[in-house]
Design a protein around this motif. Structure first.
Motif, PDB file in Angstrom:
ATOM      1  N   ALA A 127       0.834  -1.203   0.000  1.00 56.76           N
ATOM      2  CA  ALA A 127       0.000   0.000   0.000  1.00 56.76           C
ATOM      3  C   ALA A 127       0.866   1.249   0.000  1.00 56.76           C
ATOM      4  CB  ALA A 127      -0.906   0.005   1.233  1.00 56.76           C
ATOM      5  N   THR A 128       0.295   2.341  -0.454  1.00 56.37           N
ATOM      6  CA  THR A 128       0.894   3.664  -0.306  1.00 56.37           C
ATOM      7  C   THR A 128      -0.106   4.548   0.426  1.00 56.37           C
ATOM      8  OG1 THR A 128       0.093   4.183  -2.549  1.00 56.37           O
ATOM      9  CG2 THR A 128       2.426   3.576  -2.317  1.00 56.37           C
ATOM     10  N   ASP A 129       0.373   5.661   0.947  1.00 53.84           N
ATOM     11  CA  ASP A 129      -0.515   6.568   1.668  1.00 53.84           C
ATOM     12  C   ASP A 129      -1.588   7.143   0.754  1.00 53.84           C
ATOM     13  OD1 ASP A 129       0.886   6.466   4.206  1.00 53.84           O
ATOM     14  OD2 ASP A 129       2.469   7.642   3.242  1.00 53.84           O
ATOM     15  N   LEU A 130      -1.179   7.463  -0.470  1.00 51.70           N
ATOM     16  CA  LEU A 130      -2.084   8.041  -1.462  1.00 51.70           C
ATOM     17  C   LEU A 130      -1.976   7.229  -2.744  1.00 51.70           C
ATOM     18  CD1 LEU A 130      -1.179  11.795  -0.844  1.00 51.70           C
ATOM     19  CD2 LEU A 130      -3.252  10.627  -0.072  1.00 51.70           C
ATOM     20  N   LEU A 131      -3.070   7.086  -3.446  1.00 52.62           N
ATOM     21  CA  LEU A 131      -3.099   6.266  -4.659  1.00 52.62           C
ATOM     22  C   LEU A 131      -3.861   7.006  -5.747  1.00 52.62           C
ATOM     23  CD1 LEU A 131      -2.666   3.489  -6.084  1.00 52.62           C
ATOM     24  CD2 LEU A 131      -4.856   2.764  -5.073  1.00 52.62           C
ATOM     25  N   TYR A 132      -3.289   6.978  -6.963  1.00 48.46           N
ATOM     26  CA  TYR A 132      -3.932   7.650  -8.089  1.00 48.46           C
ATOM     27  C   TYR A 132      -4.083   6.682  -9.248  1.00 48.46           C
ATOM     28  CZ  TYR A 132      -5.269  11.717 -10.940  1.00 48.46           C
ATOM     29  OH  TYR A 132      -5.962  12.628 -11.707  1.00 48.46           O
ATOM     30  N   PRO A 133      -5.217   5.980  -9.345  1.00 48.99           N
ATOM     31  CA  PRO A 133      -5.460   5.100 -10.491  1.00 48.99           C
ATOM     32  C   PRO A 133      -5.770   5.907 -11.742  1.00 48.99           C
ATOM     33  CG  PRO A 133      -6.822   4.491  -8.577  1.00 48.99           C
ATOM     34  CD  PRO A 133      -6.293   5.874  -8.345  1.00 48.99           C
ATOM     35  N   ALA A 134      -5.355   5.383 -12.881  1.00 51.52           N
ATOM     36  CA  ALA A 134      -5.609   6.025 -14.167  1.00 51.52           C
ATOM     37  C   ALA A 134      -5.776   4.939 -15.222  1.00 51.52           C
ATOM     38  CB  ALA A 134      -4.459   6.960 -14.537  1.00 51.52           C
ATOM     39  N   ALA A 135      -6.260   5.316 -16.394  1.00 46.61           N
ATOM     40  CA  ALA A 135      -6.384   4.348 -17.481  1.00 46.61           C
ATOM     41  C   ALA A 135      -5.010   3.904 -17.963  1.00 46.61           C
ATOM     42  CB  ALA A 135      -7.175   4.952 -18.635  1.00 46.61           C
ATOM     43  N   VAL A 136      -4.053   4.806 -17.939  1.00 50.66           N
ATOM     44  CA  VAL A 136      -2.654   4.564 -18.275  1.00 50.66           C
ATOM     45  C   VAL A 136      -1.837   5.274 -17.211  1.00 50.66           C
ATOM     46  CG1 VAL A 136      -0.829   5.006 -19.977  1.00 50.66           C
ATOM     47  CG2 VAL A 136      -3.138   4.419 -20.763  1.00 50.66           C
ATOM     48  N   SER A 137      -0.846   4.610 -16.669  1.00 48.11           N
ATOM     49  CA  SER A 137      -0.090   5.208 -15.559  1.00 48.11           C
ATOM     50  C   SER A 137       0.556   6.532 -15.951  1.00 48.11           C
ATOM     51  CB  SER A 137       0.967   4.221 -15.056  1.00 48.11           C
ATOM     52  OG  SER A 137       0.343   3.072 -14.515  1.00 48.11           O
ATOM     53  N   ASN A 138       1.073   6.610 -17.175  1.00 46.86           N
ATOM     54  CA  ASN A 138       1.632   7.895 -17.624  1.00 46.86           C
ATOM     55  C   ASN A 138       0.612   9.016 -17.471  1.00 46.86           C
ATOM     56  OD1 ASN A 138       4.111   6.832 -18.417  1.00 46.86           O
ATOM     57  ND2 ASN A 138       3.533   6.628 -20.570  1.00 46.86           N
ATOM     58  N   TRP A 139      -0.635   8.732 -17.844  1.00 41.41           N
ATOM     59  CA  TRP A 139      -1.670   9.764 -17.777  1.00 41.41           C
ATOM     60  C   TRP A 139      -1.909  10.199 -16.336  1.00 41.41           C
ATOM     61  CZ3 TRP A 139      -5.888   7.222 -21.414  1.00 41.41           C
ATOM     62  CH2 TRP A 139      -5.331   7.060 -22.692  1.00 41.41           C
ATOM     63  N   GLY A 140      -1.805   9.260 -15.392  1.00 39.15           N
ATOM     64  CA  GLY A 140      -1.940   9.627 -13.995  1.00 39.15           C
ATOM     65  C   GLY A 140      -0.866  10.610 -13.573  1.00 39.15           C
ATOM     66  N   ALA A 141       0.375  10.369 -14.018  1.00 38.09           N
ATOM     67  CA  ALA A 141       1.469  11.298 -13.705  1.00 38.09           C
ATOM     68  C   ALA A 141       1.232  12.647 -14.366  1.00 38.09           C
ATOM     69  CB  ALA A 141       2.800  10.706 -14.167  1.00 38.09           C
ATOM     70  N   TYR A 142       0.732  12.636 -15.603  1.00 42.92           N
ATOM     71  CA  TYR A 142       0.437  13.900 -16.288  1.00 42.92           C
ATOM     72  C   TYR A 142      -0.683  14.659 -15.560  1.00 42.92           C
ATOM     73  CZ  TYR A 142       2.723  11.477 -20.255  1.00 42.92           C
ATOM     74  OH  TYR A 142       3.586  10.789 -21.061  1.00 42.92           O
ATOM     75  N   GLY A 143      -1.684  13.919 -15.072  1.00 44.81           N
ATOM     76  CA  GLY A 143      -2.767  14.556 -14.345  1.00 44.81           C
ATOM     77  C   GLY A 143      -2.293  15.192 -13.055  1.00 44.81           C
ATOM     78  N   LEU A 144      -1.383  14.518 -12.357  1.00 48.08           N
ATOM     79  CA  LEU A 144      -0.835  15.090 -11.136  1.00 48.08           C
ATOM     80  C   LEU A 144      -0.020  16.342 -11.457  1.00 48.08           C
ATOM     81  CD1 LEU A 144      -0.424  15.025  -8.140  1.00 48.08           C
ATOM     82  CD2 LEU A 144       1.346  13.279  -8.443  1.00 48.08           C
ATOM     83  N   ALA A 145       0.722  16.313 -12.568  1.00 42.95           N
ATOM     84  CA  ALA A 145       1.460  17.506 -12.997  1.00 42.95           C
ATOM     85  C   ALA A 145       0.497  18.658 -13.289  1.00 42.95           C
ATOM     86  CB  ALA A 145       2.303  17.185 -14.240  1.00 42.95           C
ATOM     87  N   ALA A 146      -0.642  18.347 -13.907  1.00 41.48           N
ATOM     88  CA  ALA A 146      -1.645  19.387 -14.199  1.00 41.48           C
ATOM     89  C   ALA A 146      -2.230  19.960 -12.918  1.00 41.48           C
ATOM     90  CB  ALA A 146      -2.744  18.815 -15.083  1.00 41.48           C
ATOM     91  N   ALA A 147      -2.470  19.112 -11.931  1.00 42.62           N
ATOM     92  CA  ALA A 147      -2.996  19.600 -10.657  1.00 42.62           C
ATOM     93  C   ALA A 147      -1.978  20.485  -9.949  1.00 42.62           C
ATOM     94  CB  ALA A 147      -3.382  18.415  -9.772  1.00 42.62           C
ATOM     95  N   ILE A 148      -0.707  20.123 -10.021  1.00 40.57           N
ATOM     96  CA  ILE A 148       0.349  20.966  -9.457  1.00 40.57           C
ATOM     97  C   ILE A 148       0.373  22.314 -10.169  1.00 40.57           C
ATOM     98  CG2 ILE A 148       2.869  21.220  -9.280  1.00 40.57           C
ATOM     99  CD1 ILE A 148       2.970  18.157  -8.787  1.00 40.57           C
ATOM    100  N   ALA A 149       0.202  22.279 -11.489  1.00 39.09           N
ATOM    101  CA  ALA A 149       0.171  23.523 -12.263  1.00 39.09           C
ATOM    102  C   ALA A 149      -0.974  24.425 -11.814  1.00 39.09           C
ATOM    103  CB  ALA A 149       0.042  23.201 -13.750  1.00 39.09           C
ATOM    104  N   LEU A 150      -2.148  23.842 -11.594  1.00 38.54           N
ATOM    105  CA  LEU A 150      -3.295  24.628 -11.164  1.00 38.54           C
ATOM    106  C   LEU A 150      -3.064  25.257  -9.792  1.00 38.54           C
ATOM    107  CD1 LEU A 150      -6.351  22.429 -12.231  1.00 38.54           C
ATOM    108  CD2 LEU A 150      -5.790  24.712 -13.072  1.00 38.54           C
ATOM    109  N   LEU A 151      -2.570  24.461  -8.849  1.00 35.49           N
ATOM    110  CA  LEU A 151      -2.370  24.969  -7.498  1.00 35.49           C
ATOM    111  C   LEU A 151      -1.202  25.951  -7.417  1.00 35.49           C
ATOM    112  CD1 LEU A 151      -2.937  21.758  -5.340  1.00 35.49           C
ATOM    113  CD2 LEU A 151      -4.448  23.724  -5.572  1.00 35.49           C
TER     114      LEU A 151
END
Length: 334
Positions: A228-252
């Motif tokens: 387990a990890t403390d936080l988990l981010y499922p995605a259709a493709v793992s790369n896309w999950g990383a890109y989504g997290l980058a986008a959220a960082i950009a927004l914040l």
């Protein structure tokens, strides 16, 4: 140093990011639906990307280890392209947000990882994961596993279709257990349930993802990762999950340059293909990922970037182009 800006006025852009990394209308419906079910199973009361990005930005300047690589001799001898591309993009985003990231990849993948980091202009180190997975936990403030196979309850790692991984990918399960004991923040990004982090879901995983059932190697367990990890981010493709997290960082952070461009995604896919990184479904280097076309992945990146642009505005000046690979490789020229 960049950090967390004022509280976002609305969760709507982050909800759109979570949907985009599920593939939205771009990915095959069965893949997108699986990703949505996995996200729902995490059980957050806010968009997952928002929760993770906010947690990260609350720890400015942290030393972040990104761990990736999915290597299976005879199948993916120099690794899958899902994982390393996401690690490269997220590393650049973390650098621009003021963090100190280092990428750790399987030895067969690490040179490609360096090419990808150079291609996207991310000045960060890429190191090989030792054979025993023994990265020093004392050097890590936050660990992020991206498409990194995790052992099941029997201590065995598997491919998504149940093949036992006996060589190739270095296990990082022990490292993540040590980090948990230390109280170090850990994050998992994955797409099938056999990756580090999905142990967080426990029995919920098999309920929302029935295909994760028993493996074909006879170990007596399923392909589901138990770590387990403390936080988990499922995605259709793992790369896309990383890109989504980058986008959220950009927004914040109010920084559009924390997100990749469609052109960068296209070039990263080409670099990986030339280096021999495999599409995990097609089992060869090609312009695509996990059996999904490269153009679909580019479309997901375009959608994520548009979400950020709507919130923070367009850049007033184009970012510098970093193309050390393009100048010396005819196969990658436009």
């Amino acid at each position: 140093m960049s950090g967390l800006t004022a509280e976002p006025p609305s969760t709507e852009p982050f909800e759109r990011i979570d949907e985009a990394v599920c593939g939205g209308r771009a990915a095959p419906p069965e893949i997108a639906d699986r990703a949505r079910r996995l996200q729902t199973a995490v059980g957050a009361n806010e968009p997952l990307c928002l929760r993770i990005a906010r947690t990260l930005l609350g720890r400015p300047g942290a030393r972040i280890a990104l761990l990736t690589g999915f290597v299976v001799p005879g199948r993916y001898p120099v690794g899958e392209n899902d994982g390393p591309l996401g690690a490269a993009v997220l590393t650049r985003s973390l650098l621009r947000a003021g963090f100190r990231p280092t990428v750790y990849a399987d030895p067969e993948v690490v040179e490609t990882m360096r090419w990808l980091l150079a291609e996207i202009g991310a000045n960060a180190a890429a190191e090989a994961i030792p054979t025993d997975g023994g990265v020093d936990p004392g050097t890590i403030d936050i660990a992020i596993a991206i498409e990194k196979p995790g052992a099941n309850t029997e201590g065995v790692m598997h491919t998504f279709d149940g093949e036992r991984i006996e060589a190739g990918s270095r296990s990082v399960d022990r490292l993540f257990h040590e980090l948990a004991v230390r109280g170090t923040l850990t994050i998992g990004i994955g797409d099938q349930g056999n990756e580090v982090g999905f142990g967080l879901l426990g029995e919920r995983l098999s309920k929302v993802h029935p295909d994760i059932g028993r493996c074909s190697c006879g170990c007596g367990g399923s392909i589901a990762a138990a770590t387990a990890t403390d936080l988990l981010y499922p995605a259709a493709v793992s790369n896309w999950g990383a890109y989504g997290l980058a986008a959220a960082i950009a927004l914040l952070s109010n920084r559009l340059d924390c997100t990749p461009t469609p052109k960068e995604e296209r070039r990263l896919l080409l670099v990986a293909a030339v280096r021999g990184c495999c599409d995990g479904a097609r089992r060869r280097g090609t312009y695509g990922v996990d059996g999904i076309t490269g153009d679909t992945s580019v479309q997901v990146v375009r959608e994520l970037r548009e979400i950020v642009i709507e919130a923070v505005g367009s850049p007033t000046q184009s970012a510098p182009v970093h193309d050390p690979v393009e100048s010396g490789n005819e196969a990658l020229r436009e």
